[in-house]
Design an enzyme around this catalytic site. Structure first.
Site, PDB file in Angstrom:
ATOM      1  CE1 TYR A  80      -2.356   3.354   2.383  1.00  0.00           C
ATOM      2  CE2 TYR A  80      -3.711   2.523   0.586  1.00  0.00           C
ATOM      3  CZ  TYR A  80      -3.439   3.503   1.536  1.00  0.00           C
ATOM      4  OH  TYR A  80      -4.250   4.614   1.624  1.00  0.00           O
ATOM      5  CG  ASP A 126       5.938   3.584   0.474  1.00  0.00           C
ATOM      6  OD1 ASP A 126       4.742   3.395   0.172  1.00  0.00           O
ATOM      7  OD2 ASP A 126       6.285   4.248   1.476  1.00  0.00           O
ATOM      8  CE  LYS A 181       2.403   5.004   7.772  1.00  0.00           C
ATOM      9  NZ  LYS A 181       1.000   5.058   8.219  1.00  0.00           N
TER      10      LYS A 181
HETATM   11  P1  KE4 Z   1      -0.715   8.521   4.125  1.00  0.00           P
HETATM   12  O1  KE4 Z   1      -1.180   9.158   2.840  1.00  0.00           O
HETATM   13  O2  KE4 Z   1      -1.814   7.735   4.821  1.00  0.00           O
HETATM   14  O3  KE4 Z   1       0.016   9.502   5.051  1.00  0.00           O
HETATM   15  O4  KE4 Z   1       0.446   7.452   3.732  1.00  0.00           O
HETATM   16  C1  KE4 Z   1       0.146   6.446   2.804  1.00  0.00           C
HETATM   17  C2  KE4 Z   1       1.133   5.309   2.980  1.00  0.00           C
HETATM   18  C3  KE4 Z   1       2.158   5.177   2.059  1.00  0.00           C
HETATM   19  N1  KE4 Z   1       3.078   4.191   2.187  1.00  0.00           N
HETATM   20  C4  KE4 Z   1       3.019   3.313   3.215  1.00  0.00           C
HETATM   21  C5  KE4 Z   1       4.060   2.233   3.308  1.00  0.00           C
HETATM   22  C6  KE4 Z   1       1.990   3.409   4.187  1.00  0.00           C
HETATM   23  O5  KE4 Z   1       1.959   2.520   5.212  1.00  0.00           O
HETATM   24  C7  KE4 Z   1       1.024   4.418   4.068  1.00  0.00           C
HETATM   25  C8  KE4 Z   1      -0.132   4.555   5.037  1.00  0.00           C
HETATM   26  N2  KE4 Z   1      -0.287   3.484   5.992  1.00  0.00           N
HETATM   27  C9  KE4 Z   1      -1.623   3.237   6.479  1.00  0.00           C
HETATM   28  C10 KE4 Z   1      -1.506   2.192   7.600  1.00  0.00           C
HETATM   29  N3  KE4 Z   1      -1.352   0.881   7.096  1.00  0.00           N
HETATM   30  C11 KE4 Z   1      -2.310   4.466   6.945  1.00  0.00           C
HETATM   31  C12 KE4 Z   1      -3.520   4.249   7.818  1.00  0.00           C
HETATM   32  C13 KE4 Z   1      -4.752   4.808   7.182  1.00  0.00           C
HETATM   33  O6  KE4 Z   1      -4.924   4.646   5.942  1.00  0.00           O
HETATM   34  O7  KE4 Z   1      -5.560   5.387   7.948  1.00  0.00           O
END
Ligand code: KE4
Length: 425
Positions: A142, A237, A265
């Protein structure tokens, strides 16, 4: 004060699914989400005043626990001077210096406001640099919710059964080649089938969004060589793993040099921040220097930068990674021994402060094996833990995060609760 039930009922009238991010909705584990009033250390306090030991860690940022005094003080100091300037500010330079210090592969870095923006911008940059359109990603990874990457995605997309989101034009999807993780031959075949067309390979070098899956030995080196050989850029990523598994992320652990890296994060200290960076010759294609456009009203926001700088400086001073690994190993051992005593098949992959619990007999090495986990058993496990005030990620396909604040009573109590929850399955 309204109860979580009152707030959720009202939220459902105003916000789709009552949440601002789908994975918070508890839909795959049953029940309704609680609402949080405050967070401190390893604890979330609900609006009812219940204190929960938290292993979501706001999905990764809270490596020092919630509301750490150093981060709080840094935000308060920055706030004295205003919330946003719309001009360059000194914090941005300090943040860029910290990131490039810990990630030697990052010669230049651009701040943005989320992990999604970071990966979306990185693939646009890769396409601009290589003048190629295709990208390769891996099932279950993801990378946020931009169109080209919401194909066979993990995290909330997988949790809610729509790894290929509606609304993504077929024309976009066909430029994304999706492969199984930990399968070098599949990567070689994909390059052979798309000669001279692949702009980049993007991956979570250790996957956190289909549950936790480590790369097999040699796999990341194989991807590195294949990208170099085929003229494609390698994009790590590390939004989740950056500063989480080591100060320099997985690329430090595995000694691999990607061409671009995405971060998020932890670097925001709990405030909205993303970043992407890498080779200078690639990054200098970005506006205002070059033809690849990328921008953001609040990118480099002084409050968010101050919070992130405090978080990264704390990591530099304390280097907590061995401690975090020891804490997470306690959970790993507690669950494994309880499950083996019960004859219950379980996998508990763990590295540093990241671990997952899969209720399945076979080792989890990719999306196909991860989706074999029994999500219903996970739901029961989740609910029993929650009833005993231990909050796990509300999905069978997410990762638990341990923080330095879990040391002592919190980790001991969590081991007891998880052991009992396994026994009750
Ligand atoms: P954000 O756009 O949510 O800040 O980041 C996206 C993203 C990109 N790359 C990786 C490896 C990530 O884990 C994420 C976001 N992680 C999820 C948790 N598995 C965010 C939680 C959510 O969607 O509320």
């Amino acid at each position: 004060m309204s109860t979580s039930a009152d707030l959720f009922a009202r939220a459902l009238e105003l916000i789709p699914g009552g949440v601002n991010s789908p994975v918070r909705a508890f839909r795959s584990v049953g029940g309704a989400p609680f609402f949080t009033r405050s967070a401190h250390g390893a604890t979330l306090v609900t609006v009812e005043g219940r204190e929960l030991i938290d292993f979501v860690g706001t999905w990764g940022p809270a490596i020092h626990g919630h509301n750490h005094p150093r981060i709080k003080a840094a935000i308060a100091t920055a706030l004295e001077n205003g919330t946003s300037f719309g001009t360059p500010n000194p914090y941005e330079v300090e943040m860029a210096a910290l990131i490039t210090k810990f990630f030697p592969s990052i010669q230049k870095v651009r701040m943005c406001n989320s992990g999604t923006e970071a990966t979306m911008s990185a693939i646009r940059l890769a396409r601009g640099f290589t003048k190629r359109d295709k990208l390769i990603k891996f099932s279950g990874c993801y990378h946020g919710h931009s169109d080209s990457l919401l194909i066979k995605a993990g995290s909330g997309a997988l949790t809610h059964g729509n790894p290929d989101s509606a609304g993504v034009p077929a024309a976009f999807a066909q430029e994304t080649v999706v492969l199984p993780f930990n399968d070098p031959a599949a990567l070689d075949a994909a390059f052979a089938a798309n000669p001279g067309q692949v702009a980049c390979v993007i991956l979570e070098p250790y996957i956190g969004n289909v549950g936790f899956i480590q790369a097999k030995p040699g796999y990341l080196a194989h991807i590195r060589q294949a990208c170099t050989k085929n003229g494609a850029l390698l994009v790590f990523d590390e939004v989740m793993t950056g500063f989480r598994l080591a100060r320099g992320g997985v690329q430090e652990l595995e000694k691999i040099t990607p061409d671009l890296t995405c971060l998020g994060k932890i670097i925001g200290g709990g405030l909205p921040v993303g970043a992407f960076g890498g080779r200078k010759d690639i990054m200098d294609l970005l506006a205002p220097l070059g033809p690849v456009y990328q921008a953001g009203t609040l990118s480099g926001n002084p409050l968010a930068m101050a919070a992130g700088i405090a978080a990264l400086k704390l990591l530099d001073e304390t280097n907590p990674y061995a401690r975090l690994d020891t804490l997470a190993r306690q959970l790993h051992s507690a669950v494994l021994s309880a499950a083996s005593a019960k004859g219950l098949p379980v996998q508990v992959p763990q590295c540093g402060s990241m671990l997952s619990i899969f209720f399945t007999a076979s080792a989890v090495t990719d999306y196909a094996t991860a989706v074999q986990t029994d999500a219903k058993i996970f739901g029961r496990f989740f609910q029993t833990c929650l009833r005993n005030d231990v909050f796990l990620p509300p999905s069978a396909w997410e990762t638990l995060f341990v923080s330095t604040a879990h040391e002592g009573a919190a980790i001991s109590r969590a081991c007891e609760v998880m052991t009992q929850a396994i026994r009750e399955l």
